[in-house]
Scaffold this motif. Structure first.
Motif, short mmCIF file in Angstrom:
data_model
loop_
_atom_site.label_atom_id
_atom_site.label_comp_id
_atom_site.label_asym_id
_atom_site.label_seq_id
_atom_site.Cartn_x
_atom_site.Cartn_y
_atom_site.Cartn_z
N GLY A 1 0.79 -1.22 0.00
CA GLY A 1 0.00 0.00 0.00
C GLY A 1 0.82 1.27 0.00
N ALA A 2 2.14 1.15 -0.05
CA ALA A 2 3.01 2.33 -0.05
C ALA A 2 4.13 2.11 -1.05
N GLY A 3 4.77 3.18 -1.42
CA GLY A 3 5.90 3.09 -2.33
C GLY A 3 7.17 2.75 -1.59
N PRO A 4 8.27 2.71 -2.31
CA PRO A 4 9.55 2.43 -1.65
C PRO A 4 9.85 3.44 -0.55
N GLY A 5 10.38 2.94 0.54
CA GLY A 5 10.66 3.80 1.68
C GLY A 5 12.02 4.47 1.54
N PRO A 6 12.24 5.51 2.34
CA PRO A 6 13.53 6.21 2.30
C PRO A 6 14.58 5.45 3.13
N VAL A 7 15.83 5.78 2.88
CA VAL A 7 16.92 5.25 3.70
C VAL A 7 16.92 6.02 5.01
N THR A 8 16.82 5.31 6.13
CA THR A 8 16.79 5.95 7.44
C THR A 8 17.93 5.44 8.30
N ILE A 9 18.26 6.22 9.31
CA ILE A 9 19.28 5.81 10.26
C ILE A 9 18.86 4.54 10.97
N GLU A 10 17.58 4.45 11.32
CA GLU A 10 17.06 3.26 12.00
C GLU A 10 17.19 2.02 11.12
N GLY A 11 16.90 2.16 9.85
CA GLY A 11 17.04 1.04 8.92
C GLY A 11 18.48 0.60 8.75
N ILE A 12 19.38 1.58 8.69
CA ILE A 12 20.81 1.25 8.58
C ILE A 12 21.29 0.55 9.85
N ALA A 13 20.84 1.04 11.01
CA ALA A 13 21.23 0.41 12.28
C ALA A 13 20.71 -1.01 12.37
N GLN A 14 19.45 -1.22 11.98
CA GLN A 14 18.89 -2.57 12.03
C GLN A 14 19.60 -3.51 11.07
N SER A 15 19.90 -3.03 9.88
CA SER A 15 20.60 -3.87 8.91
C SER A 15 22.02 -4.20 9.38
N GLY A 16 22.70 -3.21 9.92
CA GLY A 16 24.05 -3.45 10.44
C GLY A 16 24.06 -4.41 11.60
N LEU A 17 23.11 -4.25 12.51
CA LEU A 17 23.03 -5.18 13.65
C LEU A 17 22.66 -6.58 13.19
N ALA A 18 21.77 -6.69 12.21
CA ALA A 18 21.39 -8.00 11.71
C ALA A 18 22.59 -8.71 11.09
N LEU A 19 23.38 -7.98 10.31
CA LEU A 19 24.60 -8.57 9.74
C LEU A 19 25.59 -8.95 10.83
N ALA A 20 25.72 -8.11 11.84
CA ALA A 20 26.63 -8.42 12.95
C ALA A 20 26.18 -9.66 13.72
N VAL A 21 24.87 -9.78 13.94
CA VAL A 21 24.35 -10.96 14.65
C VAL A 21 24.64 -12.23 13.85
#
Length: 122
Positions: free
Chosen positions: A83-103
C-alpha cells in the motif's frame, strides 16, 4: 565475554530496535507493527536463550530473525510496504541492517566445530 554472548547482546539490541519501530506502525494502525512486535518478543526470548545456553535452537531462531530483518529492510527500500511506495533510507534502517549482519556474523563465528566420533580399532 565470548562471541556467543556478544551475538546475544547484539540480538537483544536488534529486538529492542524492532520493538521501537513497531510502536510507530501500531500508532498508524498498521498490521506491520504487530509483526515487528512479535519479532521483538521472539528476538528478546531467543537472545536470552542464546546468552545462557548457546544451543542450536536459539542460534537458529536468532539467525532467522536477523535474516528476516535484512529481507524486510531490502523489500522496504526496493518495492515498499504493501500500500506504499519504496521507503527512504533511514538511520534506524541502517542500524537494524548493520546489527542483523553483525548478529549473523557473530553467531556463525562462535559456532563450535562438529566432533567426529572415535573409530574403534578392532
Amino acid at each position: 565475554m565470548t562471541l556467543s554472548k556478544w551475538a546475544a547482546a547484539a540480538a537483544a539490541v536488534l529486538a529492542v530496535l524492532q520493538g521501537g519501530s513497531s510502536l510507530s506502525f501500531i500508532a498508524n494502525e498498521n498490521y506491520f507493527g504487530a509483526v515487528l512486535a512479535g519479532m521483538c518478543a521472539l528476538g528478546l526470548l531467543s537472545a536470552i536463550k542464546l546468552w545462557f545456553h548457546n544451543c542450536f535452537e536459539s542460534r537458529l531462531i536468532v539467525i532467522l530473525l536477523a535474516s528476516l530483518t535484512l529481507l524486510s529492510q531490502f523489500l522496504d527500500l526496493t518495492i515498499g510496504l504493501p500500500g506504499a511506495g519504496p521507503g527512504p533510507v533511514t538511520i534506524e534502517g541502517i542500524a537494524q541492517s548493520g546489527l542483523a549482519l553483525a548478529v549473523i556474523a557473530l553467531v556463525m563465528l562462535s559456532r563450535t566445530p562438529p566432533v567426529r566420533p572415535a573409530v574403534s580399532q578392532l
